[in-house]
Write an enzyme that holds these catalytic residues in place. Sequence first.
Site, short mmCIF file in Angstrom:
data_model
loop_
_atom_site.label_atom_id
_atom_site.label_comp_id
_atom_site.label_asym_id
_atom_site.label_seq_id
_atom_site.Cartn_x
_atom_site.Cartn_y
_atom_site.Cartn_z
N ARG A 169 0.84 -1.21 0.00
CA ARG A 169 0.00 0.00 0.00
C ARG A 169 0.87 1.26 0.00
O ARG A 169 1.78 1.39 0.82
CB ARG A 169 -0.92 -0.01 1.22
CG ARG A 169 -1.74 1.27 1.38
CD ARG A 169 -2.77 1.11 2.49
NE ARG A 169 -3.43 2.35 2.79
CZ ARG A 169 -3.46 2.94 3.98
NH1 ARG A 169 -2.86 2.37 5.02
NH2 ARG A 169 -4.09 4.07 4.15
N HIS A 228 -3.64 10.86 2.09
CA HIS A 228 -3.12 10.41 3.39
C HIS A 228 -2.48 11.61 4.10
O HIS A 228 -1.26 11.74 4.19
CB HIS A 228 -2.10 9.28 3.19
CG HIS A 228 -1.81 8.47 4.42
ND1 HIS A 228 -1.97 7.10 4.47
CD2 HIS A 228 -1.37 8.82 5.64
CE1 HIS A 228 -1.63 6.65 5.67
NE2 HIS A 228 -1.25 7.68 6.41
N ASN A 275 -8.09 0.54 9.88
CA ASN A 275 -6.81 0.54 10.60
C ASN A 275 -7.15 0.21 12.05
O ASN A 275 -8.03 0.85 12.63
CB ASN A 275 -6.15 1.92 10.56
CG ASN A 275 -5.70 2.32 9.16
OD1 ASN A 275 -5.73 1.50 8.24
ND2 ASN A 275 -5.28 3.56 9.01
N TYR A 313 -5.38 -0.27 15.86
CA TYR A 313 -4.20 -0.25 16.72
C TYR A 313 -4.53 -0.39 18.21
O TYR A 313 -3.78 -1.00 18.94
CB TYR A 313 -3.43 1.08 16.56
CG TYR A 313 -2.72 1.26 15.24
CD1 TYR A 313 -1.42 0.82 15.05
CD2 TYR A 313 -3.36 1.89 14.17
CE1 TYR A 313 -0.76 1.00 13.83
CE2 TYR A 313 -2.70 2.07 12.95
CZ TYR A 313 -1.41 1.62 12.80
OH TYR A 313 -0.76 1.80 11.59
N GLU A 347 -4.15 -1.28 8.00
CA GLU A 347 -3.03 -1.06 8.92
C GLU A 347 -3.27 -1.76 10.25
O GLU A 347 -4.36 -1.69 10.80
CB GLU A 347 -2.85 0.44 9.24
CG GLU A 347 -2.36 1.30 8.12
CD GLU A 347 -2.21 2.75 8.53
OE1 GLU A 347 -1.88 3.03 9.71
OE2 GLU A 347 -2.44 3.61 7.67
C1 NOJ Z 1 -2.19 5.41 11.05
C2 NOJ Z 1 -1.74 6.37 9.99
O1 NOJ Z 1 -2.44 6.10 8.82
C3 NOJ Z 1 -0.25 6.34 9.74
O2 NOJ Z 1 0.08 7.45 8.94
C4 NOJ Z 1 0.51 6.31 11.05
O3 NOJ Z 1 1.88 6.39 10.85
C5 NOJ Z 1 0.11 5.06 11.79
N1 NOJ Z 1 -1.27 5.14 12.11
C6 NOJ Z 1 0.90 4.84 13.08
O4 NOJ Z 1 0.63 5.85 13.99
#
Ligand code: NOJ
Length: 487
Positions: free
Chosen positions: A109, A154, A335, A337, A403
């Site tokens: 990506r 982005h 994404n 996290y 992500e």
């Molecule tokens: C999501 C973001 O899309 C990316 O730019 C960033 O570096 C990562 N999170 C990690 O924080």
Amino acid sequence: MFSANDCITNSWFLSITTAVIIFCNLCYAFEENNGSFPEGFFFGASTSAYQIEGAWNIDGKGENIWDHFIHENPMRIVNNDNADVACDSYHKYKEDVFLAASLGFSAYRISISWTRILPSGYMGIVNEVGLKYYEDLIDEIVKYNMKAVVTLYHFDLPQQLQKDFGGWTNPKLIDIFVDYSRIVIERLEKVDYWITLNEPKVICNYGYGSGEIAPGLKYQEFECAKVVIMSHAAVYRMYKNEFPNRKAKMAINLDCEWFEPKTTSSKDIAAAQRILEFEIGIFAHPIFKGGWPKAVKERMEKRRLMENSAISQLPKLTEKEIEFINGTFDFLGVNHYVTQYAEDDSENNVGRKRNEINAGVLVTVDPPWNKNSLGSTVAMWGARNVFKWLKETYNNPEIFICEYGYSDNGTTLEDNERIRFSRMYLSAFHDAIYKDEVRIFGAMTWSLLDNFEWTSGYSSHFGLFTSIKMILTKRGFRRSQHSFSRS
Ligand code: NOJ
């Protein structure tokens, strides 16, 4: 020929590579399906233009809001780092793609830097060199039989558009974003998956709400949310109307944290639901169901009354706009996290982050939870729960995990923690697929390379690969101003 540094760098590449391959293929047996992911499941790595390309003013590229933000306020970035050179991927993209392919990935990506194509942001001068760069980059990805996943936006808005219009809070941006996207889509025929916008919550809440990131503006996150979501829908509709023969799918990419109710009280359960609606639903609901989420509308009305204000901060969506946005997806980009607790705090109007105040929620974590170097907390059950919630809330869409990842502070060359975290995430995704029947068809790790982590500069390392310069820096060598170079 390799220099001494290159040799060290290369052996580091090898050790990481070995580790990753081991963790992906050998280490674990998941219970279901003999430990495998579904046939055709994509594994890949994610990057973004601003974080890796460098070449900020080369070959006709114009200034964007991050160039501007950093050059004007170097102190806002850890160690005064900048992304003027970053990983120098503009010149070394072939090496990047090779590294991704060498891990056996089936997807890679990237994102397009808007001002590399349209230096001012507007139609007018179209920079052929920029278009050719991305064409060549995608050819390289395809050469290794990887799927090209391409994000149109982005975080790097042309500075001229910020200056002239106030950026993402101005509805004029909608048509301008469509014009830019059309040029890119027309030229890049080999793309397999288009992402219109990456993490609109971050764009709006932190770029136009709290002002922590570029363009550094405050109190306009809801205007931003409306313009961003309309822009997504307009590009999706343009793409479907004007490129009917293209097979590539298109979607928005949302950052989906999980919020677990702190207690089993009905207030905390409602609080968790409310913050999920504020963080995810505000973008997903208009696209997958139609209009703003009910919980957001109700809460913002309450906020209006609490503030004794004549107008709600949440802009209205007309029936026509609701219809225009609704259904503009081929899948959902996610994404993931972070996992946190949510506690009801709906009567308190001060003392927390803006989005928590807006949602009327107090967000906390458990000290024993795993943390990355940015302090984000991860829990495997949270990663699983968020996908179940997305499935149930949005009528079981296909999901591409664009992500997931782990950052360390770069003080170790041993990748055990990254492997442990990746294992945790992948195991949660596996459970989501086989136990909860969530239709996830791919997962891309953030990131291929240690890169420019926005206001954290180069202090947090998300990459599967690092560079010798970054390693040396941690051992007490002076960091060069433009600190990243692979070789
Ligand atoms: C999501 C973001 O899309 C990316 O730019 C960033 O570096 C990562 N999170 C990690 O924080």
